[in-house]
Design an enzyme around this catalytic site. Structure first.
Site, PDB file in Angstrom:
ATOM      1  N   GLY A 172      -2.659   4.333  -3.385  1.00 36.58           N
ATOM      2  CA  GLY A 172      -2.725   2.953  -3.830  1.00 36.58           C
ATOM      3  C   GLY A 172      -2.762   2.754  -5.324  1.00 36.58           C
ATOM      4  O   GLY A 172      -3.125   1.674  -5.786  1.00 36.58           O
ATOM      5  N   HIS A 229       0.814  -1.209   0.000  1.00 37.17           N
ATOM      6  CA  HIS A 229       0.000   0.000   0.000  1.00 37.17           C
ATOM      7  C   HIS A 229       0.847   1.257   0.000  1.00 37.17           C
ATOM      8  O   HIS A 229       2.017   1.243   0.351  1.00 37.17           O
ATOM      9  CB  HIS A 229      -0.966   0.015   1.190  1.00 37.17           C
ATOM     10  N   CYS A 230       0.236   2.328  -0.430  1.00 43.76           N
ATOM     11  CA  CYS A 230       0.817   3.671  -0.349  1.00 43.76           C
ATOM     12  C   CYS A 230      -0.344   4.606  -0.052  1.00 43.76           C
ATOM     13  O   CYS A 230      -1.458   4.157   0.211  1.00 43.76           O
ATOM     14  CB  CYS A 230       1.562   4.027  -1.636  1.00 43.76           C
ATOM     15  N   ALA A 231      -0.138   5.891  -0.118  1.00 48.13           N
ATOM     16  CA  ALA A 231      -1.176   6.849   0.280  1.00 48.13           C
ATOM     17  C   ALA A 231      -2.473   6.674  -0.506  1.00 48.13           C
ATOM     18  O   ALA A 231      -3.551   6.592   0.066  1.00 48.13           O
ATOM     19  CB  ALA A 231      -0.660   8.274   0.137  1.00 48.13           C
TER      20      ALA A 231
END
Length: 122
Positions: free
Chosen positions: A61, A57-59
């Site tokens: 996605g 995940h990231c901020a």
């Protein structure tokens, strides 16, 4: 609901969860390529365990995490970039920034050369 603001391997100690954090900016000028192989190895190790699952995940996605998943599919599943993008897009929307796409094209080219038995020069 708990928001993890202390993102580190130590935060998850004793939980049975392994963590790999990559500080990456969603900027076309950020070089994500040094993380392609280490993250692909990490994802592969997690998924090769019985019942293994992974969350990438990231901020938002759609760019940073998607780029690492694409690299994993290319490195570990021998997919071309186009095949990897089609595979991921079948499950979720992704929009890797143009810099990450250029880096994935370079990865695609070097993997193709390596599979043909030639050495890629970068």
């Amino acid at each position: 609901t708990h928001v993890n603001t202390n993102q580190s391997a130590e935060y998850y100690e004793g939980t049975g969860i392994r963590y790999l954090g990559i500080e990456a900016h969603d900027s076309p000028s950020f070089d994500m390529s040094p993380y392609f192989h280490p993250s692909a190895d990490f994802i592969h190790q997690a998924l090769s365990k019985r019942g293994g699952r992974i969350l990438v995940h990231c901020a938002v996605g759609v760019s940073r995490s998607a780029t690492l998943v694409l690299a994993y599919l290319m490195i570990r599943h021998r997919m071309t970039l186009v095949e990897a993008i089609k595979t991921v897009k079948d499950h979720r929307g992704i929009i890797p920034n143009r810099g990450f796409l250029h880096q994935l094209v370079s990865l695609d080219n070097s993997l193709r050369l390596k599979r043909r038995g030639k050495v890629a020069i970068s």
